[in-house]
Design a protein around this motif. Structure first.
Motif, mmCIF file in Angstrom:
data_model
loop_
_atom_site.group_PDB
_atom_site.id
_atom_site.type_symbol
_atom_site.label_atom_id
_atom_site.label_comp_id
_atom_site.label_asym_id
_atom_site.label_seq_id
_atom_site.Cartn_x
_atom_site.Cartn_y
_atom_site.Cartn_z
ATOM 1 N N MET A 158 10.886 33.504 46.682
ATOM 2 C CA MET A 158 11.071 32.483 45.652
ATOM 3 C C MET A 158 11.711 33.074 44.396
ATOM 4 O O MET A 158 12.553 32.455 43.760
ATOM 5 C CB MET A 158 9.708 31.876 45.328
ATOM 6 C CG MET A 158 9.722 30.826 44.265
ATOM 7 S SD MET A 158 8.126 29.976 44.353
ATOM 8 C CE MET A 158 7.909 29.447 42.695
ATOM 9 N N CYS A 159 11.277 34.292 44.041
ATOM 10 C CA CYS A 159 11.744 34.909 42.792
ATOM 11 C C CYS A 159 12.711 36.049 43.071
ATOM 12 O O CYS A 159 12.718 37.056 42.364
ATOM 13 C CB CYS A 159 10.545 35.419 41.989
ATOM 14 S SG CYS A 159 9.356 34.137 41.608
ATOM 15 N N VAL A 186 14.915 22.844 48.157
ATOM 16 C CA VAL A 186 13.778 23.558 48.750
ATOM 17 C C VAL A 186 14.328 24.519 49.794
ATOM 18 O O VAL A 186 15.069 24.128 50.689
ATOM 19 C CB VAL A 186 12.777 22.576 49.399
ATOM 20 C CG1 VAL A 186 11.622 23.353 50.031
ATOM 21 C CG2 VAL A 186 12.251 21.595 48.363
ATOM 22 N N ARG A 187 13.977 25.806 49.639
ATOM 23 C CA ARG A 187 14.470 26.829 50.565
ATOM 24 C C ARG A 187 13.375 27.156 51.568
ATOM 25 O O ARG A 187 12.220 27.339 51.194
ATOM 26 C CB ARG A 187 14.812 28.063 49.732
ATOM 27 C CG ARG A 187 15.564 29.129 50.469
ATOM 28 C CD ARG A 187 16.251 30.064 49.465
ATOM 29 N NE ARG A 187 16.547 31.333 50.119
ATOM 30 C CZ ARG A 187 15.758 32.388 50.049
ATOM 31 N NH1 ARG A 187 14.642 32.338 49.335
ATOM 32 N NH2 ARG A 187 16.083 33.502 50.675
ATOM 33 N N THR A 188 13.741 27.216 52.850
ATOM 34 C CA THR A 188 12.760 27.552 53.886
ATOM 35 C C THR A 188 13.084 28.923 54.470
ATOM 36 O O THR A 188 14.231 29.181 54.835
ATOM 37 C CB THR A 188 12.765 26.488 55.007
ATOM 38 O OG1 THR A 188 12.458 25.224 54.419
ATOM 39 C CG2 THR A 188 11.717 26.807 56.062
ATOM 40 N N VAL A 189 12.074 29.775 54.521
ATOM 41 C CA VAL A 189 12.250 31.129 55.055
ATOM 42 C C VAL A 189 11.232 31.323 56.176
ATOM 43 O O VAL A 189 10.043 31.078 55.985
ATOM 44 C CB VAL A 189 11.995 32.196 53.956
ATOM 45 C CG1 VAL A 189 12.138 33.607 54.523
ATOM 46 C CG2 VAL A 189 12.929 31.984 52.773
ATOM 47 N N GLU A 190 11.717 31.746 57.342
ATOM 48 C CA GLU A 190 10.797 32.033 58.443
ATOM 49 C C GLU A 190 10.891 33.506 58.796
ATOM 50 O O GLU A 190 11.987 34.073 58.859
ATOM 51 C CB GLU A 190 11.150 31.177 59.677
ATOM 52 C CG GLU A 190 10.150 31.353 60.813
ATOM 53 C CD GLU A 190 10.464 30.447 62.008
ATOM 54 O OE1 GLU A 190 10.822 31.002 63.064
ATOM 55 O OE2 GLU A 190 10.346 29.210 61.879
ATOM 56 N N GLU A 191 9.749 34.138 58.974
ATOM 57 C CA GLU A 191 9.719 35.560 59.330
ATOM 58 C C GLU A 191 8.830 35.721 60.555
ATOM 59 O O GLU A 191 7.772 35.093 60.646
ATOM 60 C CB GLU A 191 9.152 36.359 58.153
ATOM 61 C CG GLU A 191 9.210 37.863 58.344
ATOM 62 C CD GLU A 191 8.778 38.641 57.096
ATOM 63 O OE1 GLU A 191 8.649 39.860 57.211
ATOM 64 O OE2 GLU A 191 8.542 38.035 56.031
ATOM 65 N N LEU A 244 8.445 21.639 44.345
ATOM 66 C CA LEU A 244 8.443 22.550 45.491
ATOM 67 C C LEU A 244 9.765 23.307 45.518
ATOM 68 O O LEU A 244 10.841 22.712 45.426
ATOM 69 C CB LEU A 244 8.244 21.758 46.790
ATOM 70 C CG LEU A 244 8.161 22.585 48.080
ATOM 71 C CD1 LEU A 244 7.015 23.583 48.021
ATOM 72 C CD2 LEU A 244 7.989 21.672 49.294
ATOM 73 N N ASP A 245 9.680 24.643 45.627
ATOM 74 C CA ASP A 245 10.865 25.500 45.556
ATOM 75 C C ASP A 245 11.114 26.216 46.883
ATOM 76 O O ASP A 245 12.229 26.257 47.385
ATOM 77 C CB ASP A 245 10.650 26.519 44.435
ATOM 78 C CG ASP A 245 11.809 27.482 44.246
ATOM 79 O OD1 ASP A 245 12.473 27.394 43.210
ATOM 80 O OD2 ASP A 245 12.043 28.339 45.124
ATOM 81 N N THR A 246 10.043 26.788 47.462
ATOM 82 C CA THR A 246 10.197 27.634 48.650
ATOM 83 C C THR A 246 9.088 27.359 49.660
ATOM 84 O O THR A 246 7.925 27.224 49.285
ATOM 85 C CB THR A 246 10.145 29.134 48.243
ATOM 86 O OG1 THR A 246 11.195 29.387 47.304
ATOM 87 C CG2 THR A 246 10.299 30.053 49.441
ATOM 88 N N ILE A 247 9.479 27.263 50.934
ATOM 89 C CA ILE A 247 8.506 27.207 52.033
ATOM 90 C C ILE A 247 8.684 28.499 52.821
ATOM 91 O O ILE A 247 9.791 28.796 53.292
ATOM 92 C CB ILE A 247 8.744 25.985 52.949
ATOM 93 C CG1 ILE A 247 8.566 24.686 52.161
ATOM 94 C CG2 ILE A 247 7.795 26.029 54.156
ATOM 95 C CD1 ILE A 247 8.928 23.428 52.952
ATOM 96 N N TYR A 248 7.614 29.281 52.927
ATOM 97 C CA TYR A 248 7.672 30.547 53.661
ATOM 98 C C TYR A 248 6.726 30.447 54.840
ATOM 99 O O TYR A 248 5.554 30.101 54.689
ATOM 100 C CB TYR A 248 7.271 31.715 52.745
ATOM 101 C CG TYR A 248 7.062 33.014 53.507
ATOM 102 C CD1 TYR A 248 8.128 33.862 53.770
ATOM 103 C CD2 TYR A 248 5.784 33.359 53.971
ATOM 104 C CE1 TYR A 248 7.921 35.037 54.496
ATOM 105 C CE2 TYR A 248 5.588 34.521 54.700
ATOM 106 C CZ TYR A 248 6.654 35.358 54.955
ATOM 107 O OH TYR A 248 6.466 36.507 55.685
#
Length: 425
Positions: free
Chosen positions: A165-166, A246-251, A414-418
């Motif tokens: 997010m940051c 909204v940014r989505t990040v999957e790990e 809402l900014d980021t979904i991890y």
């Protein structure tokens, strides 16, 4: 003097805050040293206190260092490293019994100041830098602490969500630094880092106990040996980052349970008059066992093993943590977003309001029972530039209604979904 009871002054280039009281049998001493979070300095700054606690010029061996604390009637000494907003803060703590309760020839407050002054300004040096064996051992201590975060997937997911997010901001950095930087730190480079850290840090010294500001100022001048000067202050120029999408990040890692974390941004920070409303918002969203996330995501839908939220009032960030079965990802995201929408629509029951107020009231009233809690509450004032007593904050929380919480909810975007998920078999 503020309505928190602390009396404020300065000496030897640091701010001094004293709460004269007979309410405690001990002296609580807290020294905060804050520097801006920065990629180039975050790791050496984190390593410094670990090395300082190993020995001083007067007590070079770690056993002597600990024995000295025992001689001070078992004084406690410790430190913490954390971040508040975009600052990395090292906090040293000592607690020492009040002289009037023991048969001591020396002033125990004075002896504690001598000890803390030595730790900070007279570390053990060999060949003009830190002792190599101490640096090597403590590098491993910090490495293990950073590895423990990776191994604890709940903490790891929380950190990674903030990192993503940051990613353009210093706040992405962990206060303990970066593992990759540890190997490059030598006794010489660390000693240089220590000197620039000590020379540039914003210093706040707190004492709670049966003493006076005059006595504390004399002790600071005597034992910290710093050049007199105007103390540095924290900058509280807060500019909220805009959320564009909204940014989505999957790990993918080897995990059996998915970790779904979300990051939100708000324009409300600690210095804002709406801070109480933001505290209530976080409490109703996911701060307590009666909150919306816990009841709806975990209890009613059985979608999560845990579901909660946090709010960092010094950075203007809210975070949601949950543990779910991987196949429930879509469902869980939908129902969490529904809770955010409910708050924005002002769907808040009288029970949610009253239970949340009761929880916050308990936390705020417990502050009075602990000298170190009183200190950390007042330190928020130094960090934010906002003078607000615990009693005032409590009154503001008590007068917060559903409309105020709805207004606060309107500022949380809402900014980021991890999502941390398992590797495919």
């Amino acid at each position: 003097m503020t309505n928190n009871g602390f009396q404020h002054g300065s000496a030897a280039g640091m701010r001094i805050h004293v709460l004269p009281t007979k309410a405690f049998k001990t002296f609580a001493i807290s020294l905060y040293a804050g520097v801006p979070l920065d990629e180039s300095t975050v790791t050496p700054t984190a390593l410094v206190p670990f090395v300082l606690r190993r020995g001083t010029a007067a007590y070079p061996e770690t056993t002597q260092f600990r024995e000295r604390l025992e001689e001070l009637y078992g004084a406690g000494f410790g430190f913490d490293i954390y971040k508040r907003g975009d600052y990395q803060i090292v906090q040293f703590r000592m607690d020492t019994i009040n002289d009037s309760f023991v048969q001591s020839k020396e002033s125990l407050l004075g002896e504690s100041f001598a000890f803390l002054g030595d730790v900070l300004t007279k570390p053990l040096l060999e060949d003009g830098s830190f002792r190599a064996s101490y640096v090597a051992t403590e590098r491993e201590t910090v490495r293990k602490k950073l590895e423990a975060i990776v191994n604890d997937k709940i903490r790891y997911a929380a950190e990674r969500c903030i990192e993503e997010m940051c990613r353009q901001e210093p706040y992405r950095l962990h206060p303990l630094g970066q593992r990759a930087d540890l190997d490059g730190i030598t006794p010489e480079s660390l000693y240089a880092s220590y000197n620039s850290w000590l020379g540039g840090a914003i210093l706040d010294l707190y004492v709670v106990g049966d003493t006076t500001p005059e006595e504390v100022e004399k002790l600071v001048v005597r034992h910290f040996g710093r050049a007199p000067g105007e103390p540095a202050a924290y900058s509280s120029n807060f500019v909220p980052a805009a959320v564009t999408e909204v940014r989505t990040v999957e790990e993918k890692l080897d995990v059996s349970q998915g970790k779904l974390n979300m990051g939100l941004r708000t324009s409300i920070t600690y210095k804002d008059d709406r801070y109480a409303s933001a505290l209530m918002y976080n409490g109703i969203l996911g701060g307590y066992p009666h909150s919306k996330l816990f009841v709806n995501v975990r209890e009613k839908e059985s979608l999560a093993y845990y579901a909660s939220s946090r709010y960092d009032g010094h950075k203007g960030i809210g975070t949601i943590q949950s543990g779910i079965e991987t196949q429930n990802y879509g469902k869980a995201v939908d129902i969490i977003r529904k809770q955010l929408d409910e708050l924005k629509a002002g769907n808040i029951s009288g029970l949610e309001l009253s239970q949340t107020k009761a929880m916050i009231r308990n936390l705020l009233s417990e502050i009075q029972d602990s000298a170190f809690e009183l200190i950390s509450f007042d330190f928020n004032r130094e960090l934010s530039g906002k003078d607000r007593s615990a009693q005032e904050l409590l009154a503001q929380v008590d007068s917060t209604g559903a409309e105020d919480v709805k207004a606060a909810a309107g500022t949380f975007e809402l900014d980021t979904i991890y999502f941390l998920t398992g590797k495919e078999e």
